[in-house]
Every structure is written in structure tokens, then in C-alpha cells.
Design a protein around this motif. Structure first.
Motif, short mmCIF file in Angstrom:
data_model
loop_
_atom_site.label_atom_id
_atom_site.label_comp_id
_atom_site.label_asym_id
_atom_site.label_seq_id
_atom_site.Cartn_x
_atom_site.Cartn_y
_atom_site.Cartn_z
N ILE A 253 6.76 18.62 -8.92
CA ILE A 253 7.43 18.93 -8.33
C ILE A 253 8.44 17.64 -7.51
O ILE A 253 8.94 17.20 -7.53
N LEU A 254 6.92 18.07 -6.51
CA LEU A 254 7.08 16.43 -5.43
C LEU A 254 6.83 14.85 -5.86
O LEU A 254 6.93 13.96 -5.38
N ARG A 255 6.03 14.80 -7.81
CA ARG A 255 6.31 14.02 -8.62
C ARG A 255 4.98 12.68 -7.07
O ARG A 255 5.27 11.96 -7.35
N ASN A 256 4.33 13.70 -7.04
CA ASN A 256 3.01 13.31 -6.86
C ASN A 256 2.47 12.76 -7.94
O ASN A 256 1.49 11.38 -8.22
N LEU B 67 1.19 -1.22 0.08
CA LEU B 67 0.33 0.62 -0.55
C LEU B 67 0.71 1.46 -0.10
O LEU B 67 0.50 2.22 -0.37
N GLN B 68 2.25 0.97 0.78
CA GLN B 68 2.89 2.58 1.05
C GLN B 68 3.15 3.07 -0.77
O GLN B 68 3.48 3.94 -0.77
N GLN B 69 3.48 2.27 -1.26
CA GLN B 69 3.55 2.87 -2.70
C GLN B 69 2.73 3.42 -3.44
O GLN B 69 3.15 3.47 -5.02
N HIS B 70 1.69 2.92 -3.29
CA HIS B 70 0.18 4.01 -4.33
C HIS B 70 0.74 5.26 -3.92
O HIS B 70 1.48 5.70 -3.38
N SER B 71 0.26 6.03 -5.22
CA SER B 71 0.36 7.50 -5.55
C SER B 71 -0.73 8.08 -4.84
O SER B 71 -1.62 7.12 -4.34
N PRO B 72 -0.39 9.59 -4.70
CA PRO B 72 -0.49 10.11 -3.65
C PRO B 72 -1.99 10.12 -4.29
O PRO B 72 -3.39 10.35 -3.81
N ARG B 73 -2.60 10.16 -5.73
CA ARG B 73 -3.81 9.72 -6.45
C ARG B 73 -4.81 9.12 -5.58
O ARG B 73 -5.65 8.73 -5.95
N TYR B 74 -3.83 7.66 -5.49
CA TYR B 74 -4.49 6.63 -5.42
C TYR B 74 -4.84 7.12 -4.01
O TYR B 74 -6.77 6.76 -3.84
N PHE B 75 -4.18 7.19 -2.91
CA PHE B 75 -4.71 7.91 -1.03
C PHE B 75 -6.22 8.72 -1.56
O PHE B 75 -6.68 9.06 -0.42
N ALA B 76 -6.47 9.94 -2.24
CA ALA B 76 -7.34 10.57 -3.25
C ALA B 76 -7.99 9.99 -3.25
O ALA B 76 -9.55 10.71 -2.87
N ASP B 77 -8.04 8.86 -3.47
CA ASP B 77 -9.17 8.48 -4.46
C ASP B 77 -10.20 7.39 -3.38
O ASP B 77 -10.71 6.76 -3.53
N HIS B 78 -8.80 6.81 -1.91
CA HIS B 78 -10.16 5.73 -1.03
C HIS B 78 -9.78 7.28 0.28
O HIS B 78 -9.32 7.87 0.63
N PHE B 79 -10.95 6.37 1.13
CA PHE B 79 -10.74 6.70 1.83
C PHE B 79 -9.85 6.36 3.71
O PHE B 79 -9.04 4.69 3.56
N ALA B 80 -9.09 7.12 3.92
CA ALA B 80 -7.83 6.64 5.03
C ALA B 80 -8.23 5.62 5.85
O ALA B 80 -7.74 4.29 5.51
N GLY B 81 -9.31 5.53 7.04
CA GLY B 81 -10.01 4.67 7.70
C GLY B 81 -10.52 3.60 6.95
O GLY B 81 -10.40 1.87 7.04
N GLY B 82 -11.14 3.29 5.66
CA GLY B 82 -10.85 2.46 4.51
C GLY B 82 -10.01 1.47 4.28
O GLY B 82 -10.01 -0.12 4.88
N LEU B 83 -9.59 1.79 4.01
CA LEU B 83 -8.15 1.46 3.52
C LEU B 83 -7.25 0.65 5.25
O LEU B 83 -6.46 -0.70 4.90
N ILE C 67 -6.35 -3.21 -2.45
CA ILE C 67 -5.13 -2.53 -2.04
C ILE C 67 -3.92 -3.26 -3.80
O ILE C 67 -3.06 -2.25 -4.40
N VAL C 68 -3.77 -4.22 -3.75
CA VAL C 68 -3.13 -4.70 -4.99
C VAL C 68 -3.12 -4.88 -6.04
O VAL C 68 -4.20 -5.42 -7.58
N LYS C 69 -3.54 -2.83 -6.26
CA LYS C 69 -3.19 -2.80 -7.56
C LYS C 69 -2.31 -2.35 -8.59
O LYS C 69 -0.61 -2.21 -8.25
N PRO C 70 -2.11 -2.37 -9.52
CA PRO C 70 -0.69 -1.85 -10.49
C PRO C 70 -0.42 -0.44 -9.60
O PRO C 70 -1.39 0.78 -9.17
N HIS C 71 0.95 -0.24 -8.92
CA HIS C 71 1.22 1.08 -9.09
C HIS C 71 2.02 2.36 -9.70
O HIS C 71 2.36 2.08 -10.55
N GLU C 72 1.25 3.78 -9.85
CA GLU C 72 0.68 4.73 -10.85
C GLU C 72 2.38 5.11 -11.03
O GLU C 72 3.11 5.23 -12.27
N ILE C 73 3.24 5.43 -9.97
CA ILE C 73 4.22 5.95 -9.94
C ILE C 73 5.51 5.04 -9.56
O ILE C 73 5.16 4.76 -8.12
N ILE C 74 6.23 4.75 -10.04
CA ILE C 74 7.35 3.91 -9.45
C ILE C 74 8.63 4.08 -10.02
O ILE C 74 9.12 5.01 -11.09
N ASP C 75 9.86 3.51 -8.89
CA ASP C 75 11.20 4.14 -9.97
C ASP C 75 11.83 3.33 -10.88
O ASP C 75 11.33 2.61 -10.79
#
Length: 602
Positions: A403-406, A121-137, A335-343
Motif C-alpha cells: 500500500i505504501l509502495r515500498n 540517493l533519495q530516489q532509491h527504494s526502501p529495499r535499497y536502504f534495507a540492504d545498506h547501512f545508513a552510516g555507510g551511505l 549509489i548511482v544504481k538504477p532506481h527500483e521504483i519510479i513514477d
């Protein structure tokens, strides 16, 4: 290496969780394979020990029938009695050994599943967290990890022992008489398949009932959370009536589910009676015909009763199993979705020596058909302090987020000291850039821990200096527990201004070479804002600073101001030069109401 398999993109630091239910469960169980195999052996031993008891009783009954008058009692019953005692001792030892293994493995398995899901879950992008409730996750991680355990235990402690029970029983009955074995085998096959089918039919009822219960719970929580509004608007009776309607729906769904379960129980009792009566009648006929002895008759009856005991709740067990698997599937799907932003595989740490930021022909849009930036090019020189102004939706926040690479640009480059940030690691980028957001969020930890989050190994002296510069030392000193005071969830125990000052102290302690301020002092009173602004100006030193502003007076003193409008930089210069142009910035300055810009152009 990051995973890019058939379009499935996974961050290198994330565990390689399979995106399908069975694969995910097996992945979680991998390091417990030995323990699970051992538990299977123990459960098989326990089940076999229990189901072989009627076989020992058969020996006793045969001995009774064959005992001559005056024979020594011990000599006659020694062998079947020892077998009976041995089977009971074996059942106890196997069951408790299995229980001990469960105690060792169960909590570890749940911990492991939670760790894997959180790491992914940590590796998901800010867009993912914006689309889901923190409590729900958070709830989904807990529910999925628990359901992995329940799914495993259902197989190990329900279905596997029942399989052993049925197999051994049928084998014993075939040994006594092929007709008896065939009769019970057909019954078992019919019962298992029917139970499975009934469970699949019942699942929608159970899911609907669970969904309605969850809805009722949500309505109650919503009302309780807004109880002050309920009282202020004198809507106590209205809310009771509103809840009654939802409760009535829950009642209807509950009755539908329970009536279906009642029909299932009718099937179970009729099937059990069929097995009991059928086995006894058939065994009696065989005994009467001399095809089986009295021991076989007793064994057949005992086995039928044991089979019924294990089989009676099979439909419920199937239903629970489907529910657990469904919970795991839901967690994997979310949770186990493709990560949008990766190194990138060859990503290097970002090295910042000066802090020069350059946008080169950057194109970006949150949706492909609605671009925000088209070929945006701008350079912010090292140590420059730059303000970003414009109406809401003009592109200021998007500029900072890139700039933050969100988010990542669709084309073009964003460079820091000549390094394309897409070719650097995200961790190194975030170590070199600090952000003070307009609405900071704190951890439900102590003030000391929240401030030291900027630099985990900071000394007490450094923490005190940061809080002094952030003008937070005074209110912390007034708190009973001082720096050890807990701030509550998201900092709810602090006022908005206090949270802002803690966030500023945290960033000052981090001391990154690039600093981004997003209305960093908007929650503060004028006097405190002036003091903190002076301290910020002093500690900025040679940092590259980007400040997003809705109150133009807060950025008027900066070296440079970029004026955004509809994704374009329409003006660029310092405050005095932009006012002298009497252009877009001049209109913004003139339109301020109470020091703030309106949300849109009037």
C-alpha cells in the motif's frame, strides 16, 4: 521524464548522473568549466614562470661571459635581470590567482557533488536502504564528493603543471642543443611510464593496508560500543588479545606496503641521480667541445634540478590519484544504481476523497521463485477500521508495504479510490497515507521539529494539541528545554515509549485520510496505551485505518479483522464473528501468551 536507457532506470526527480566514473566526475564539473579552464591557464603560467627561471639565469651567465672590462653593470645585466624579476612576479601572481580561484571553487564543487549524490540517493527504494547501512551511505557521499575534488585538483595542480614543466624544459634544452633535449625527453618518458607502472603495482598493497586499517577501526568501535558487555563478562584481557591479533595483521600489511614504497624510492633516487649526473656530464662535454656556451650549461643544470624536484613524487601522486578515482568509482557503484521504483512519465497526483483500498489479483514475492501473494483480492471500504493478524511471515507487513509502495506488485492492481497507485506519484501517495511504525525513528533535532515534520507549517497550538492527544505533553513539560530539547540520534535520548508518543503526535498532526498502525502502542504501559487508544479512536473519525497487531486485544474493537496465513486471507470478519467460527482466529486468540501471539504456530 524518467530515464530507461539500456535497462538503466532513473527517477525523474533524480539528477542524470552517469553510472561510470569519468562521466560522473565530468558531470559534477559541468557548471565549473569556466573556473577550471581559468585555473588551468593560471597553473600553466605559474609552471612556465618557474621553469623559465634557468633561462633567465642563462642570460645572466652569457652576459657575464661576454662583459668587457669596465663596462656599465646595469647596461650589461638589464635585460636578463628584468626577465628574472618578471618571471618571479608572474609566478607569484599566477599561483595566487589560481589559489583564489581554488578557494572560490573548491567548497562549491564539493557541495555540488554532495547535493547531486544525495538527490540521487533519495530516489532509491526502501529495499535499497534495507540492504545498506545508513552510516555507510552517508560516509560514501562525503568520501565520493571529497574524492571528486581531490581527483580534479590532482589533475589541475599536479599532473598539468608537471606536463608544462616537462614540455617547456625539453623545448629549452632542444633550443640549446638537440642532444641535451633528446636525452632529457627520453628520461622523462621513461620516468613517467615507470612511475605509472609502479603506482599500479603498489595500488593493491595500499588498498589491502587501508582495508586492514578500516577493519581494525571497526573492531575497536565494536568493542568500545559493547564495553558494558565486556566488563559484565570480565573479558577485558580477552578483548586486548583479540585486538592484538588484528593489530598484528595490520603490522604485516603495513610492512609489505612500506617495503614496496622503499623499493620505489630506490628507483626514484637512482633515476634522479642518473638525470643530474648525465645532464651535467653531457653538458660539460658539449661545453668543452664548444657546442654550447656557459649560459646553456648553467641552464641545463638548473632545468635538470627543477625537473627532478617535480618528478620525484610522481609515483606517490599517481598512487593518490588512483585512490581518489577508486573512491569515486566505489561511490558511483554503490549509489548511482538504477532506481527500483519510479513514477511513470504520466503519473498523476493521488486524489483521496473517501479512502477505499482495493487489491485486485495482486501477485508479489520478494524473490520471483518465492511468492508471498498469489492473486490476492480484498477491498477495504472507506472509513473502515481493519486489523491485520497472523503469525510472523504470514504477509501482514508485506500487505502494508505494498500500500505504501515500498514494493510494487509483480501483477495485479492496488487501487485507492479507484486510482491505481502505480499510476500516481509517490509523493502524493505518501501525503495521503500515514504510518505509525512499531519502532519509530526520530531526527536528531528538537522535539518541536520532529513533531512538526508531520505538517511543517503547523502552529504552536496545533503542535500542543497533537502532543496532548499522543499523551506526550507531560514528559515534554518535564524536560529542561521543553519542545526545544534535542532528542539525540534516532531519538536515543528518549525512552521507547516517549519516541512512540512523539511518532504518534507527528502522524496526528499530518492528519492524512488513510492511517496505518504497526503495533503503534506496543512500547507503552497499559494505562498510557488505553488513553492514547481512546484518543486515536476519537481522531480517526472517518479515516480508513489499517492496524497490524501482535497483541490481539488492541484490534478486537475494530470494525473488521483480516486473518493472514502463508500469504492468504483465511478469515475475514469482526472479533465476535471470528471467535464464533472457532477457526484460525479463535486458535490465535487462544494461543496468546501475555496478550501477544507467538512468532509461529505451536
Amino acid at each position: 521524464m524518467h530515464a530507461k536507457n539500456a535497462g538503466f532506470q532513473r527517477a525523474a526527480a533524480a539528477p542524470a548522473l552517469p553510472p561510470h566514473t569519468v562521466g560522473f566526475i565530468l558531470y559534477c564539473l559541468r557548471q565549473f568549466r569556466g573556473m577550471i579552464l581559468l585555473m588551468m591557464v593560471m597553473e600553466a603560467g605559474q609552471a612556465a614562470g618557474g621553469i623559465l627561471v634557468p633561462y633567465a639565469i642563462k642570460g645572466l651567465m652569457d652576459s657575464v661571459a661576454a662583459q668587457p672590462a669596465g663596462a656599465n653593470l646595469w647596461d650589461t645585466f638589464e635585460q636578463p635581470l628584468l626577465l628574472l624579476v618578471g618571471l618571479n612576479v608572474a609566478e607569484i601572481l599566477f599561483s595566487r590567482a589560481s589559489g583564489a580561484l581554488l578557494v572560490i571553487t573548491g567548497p562549491r564543487l564539493r557541495q555540488r557533488s554532495s547535493q547531486l549524490l544525495y538527490a540521487y540517493l533519495q530516489q532509491h527504494s526502501p529495499r535499497y536502504f534495507a540492504d545498506h547501512f545508513a552510516g555507510g551511505l552517508a560516509h560514501r557521499i562525503s568520501e565520493t564528493a571529497m574524492s571528486v575534488n581531490h581527483t580534479t585538483w590532482s589533475v589541475l595542480f599536479d599532473f598539468w603543471p608537471i606536463t608544462i614543466t616537462f614540455t617547456v624544459s625539453i623545448a629549452l634544452l632542444f633550443q640549446a642543443h638537440s642532444g641535451l633535449g633528446g636525452f632529457v625527453a627520453v628520461w622523462v618518458l621513461f620516468y613517467v611510464l615507470s612511475s605509472y607502472w609502479l603506482a599500479t603495482r603498489c595500488q593493491p598493497y595500499a588498498q589491502n593496508y587501508a582495508a586492514v586499517r578500516s577493519q581494525v577501526n571497526g573492531k575497536i568501535v565494536d568493542t568500545v560500543t559493547n564495553m558494558l558487555n565486556v566488563k559484565l563478562f570480565a573479558r577485558l584481557a580477552y578483548e586486548r588479545e583479540y585486538l592484538e591479533g588484528v593489530l598484528e595483521e595490520e603490522l604485516r600489511e603495513g610492512r609489505r606496503t612500506f617495503w614496496y614504497m622503499e623499493r620505489v624510492r630506490w628507483f626514484q633516487f637512482i633515476a634522479a641521480a642518473t638525470l643530474k649526473i648525465g645532464t651535467i656530464v653531457y653538458a660539460l662535454r658539449l661545453w668543452n667541445d664548444g657546442e654550447i656556451g656557459v649560459g646553456d650549461f648553467a641552464m641545463s643544470t638548473g632545468l635538470a634540478l627543477l625537473i627532478i624536484g617535480d618528478a620525484r613524487n610522481l609515483t606517490r601522486r599517481f598512487l593518490e590519484f588512483f585512490e581518489y578515482v577508486g573512491n569515486v568509482a566505489n561511490g558511483v557503484e554503490i549509489i548511482v544504481k538504477p532506481h527500483e521504483i519510479i513514477d511513470r512519465p504520466d503519473a498523476q497526483p493521488l486524489q483521496v476523497s473517501a479512502g477505499r483500498i482495493e487489491f485486485r489479483k495482486v501477485c508479489f514475492g520478494y524473490r520471483a521463485d518465492r511468492p508471498v501473494f498469489e492473486n490476492l483480492s480484498v477491498t477495504i471500504e472507506p472509513g473502515q477500521r481493519v486489523g491485520l493478524v497472523g503469525f510472523s511471515g504470514s504477509g501482514k507487513s508485506t500487505f502494508v508495504s505494498l500500500i505504501l509502495r515500498n514494493y510494487e506488485p509483480l501483477s495485479g492492481q492496488i487501487l485507492i479510490d479507484g486510482q491505481d497507485i502505480l499510476q500516481t506519484t509517490q509523493d502524493s501517495l505518501h501525503r495521503q497515507v500515514s504510518l505509525i511504525p512499531q519502532e519509530p525513528s526520530l531526527f536528531h533535532r528538537s522535539l518541536r521539529e520532529n513533531i512538526a515534520y508531520g505538517r511543517l507549517r503547523a502552529s504552536d497550538e496545533d503542535i500542543l494539541e497533537a502532543t496532548r492527544l499522543a499523551h506526550a505533553d507531560a514528559f515534554i513539560a518535564d524536560m529542561p528545554d521543553g519542545y526545544d530539547a534535542m532528542v539525540g540520534e534516532r531519538g536515543v535520548k528518549l525512552s521507547g515509549g516517549q519516541r512512540q508518543r512523539i511518532a504518534i503526535a507527528r502522524v496526528l498532526l499530518k492528519d492524512a485520510p488513510i492511517l496505518i498502525l504497526d503495533e503503534a502502542t506496543s512500547s507503552l504501559d497499559s494505562l498510557t496505551e488505553k488513553t492514547i487508544q481512546e484518543n486515536l479512536d476519537r481522531v480517526m473519525g472517518v479515516k480508513t485505518v489499517i492496524a497490524v497487531a501482535h497483541r490481539l486485544s488492541t484490534i478486537a474493537h475494530l470494525d473488521r479483522i483480516l486473518v493472514f496465513d502463508k500469504g492468504r486471507i483465511v478469515e475475514d470478519g469482526n472479533h465476535d464473528a471470528l471467535l464464533a467460527q472457532k477457526g484460525f482466529y479463535f486458535r490465535l486468540w487462544s494461543m496468546q501468551a501475555g496478550g501477544f501471539l507467538p512468532d509461529r504456530q505451536i
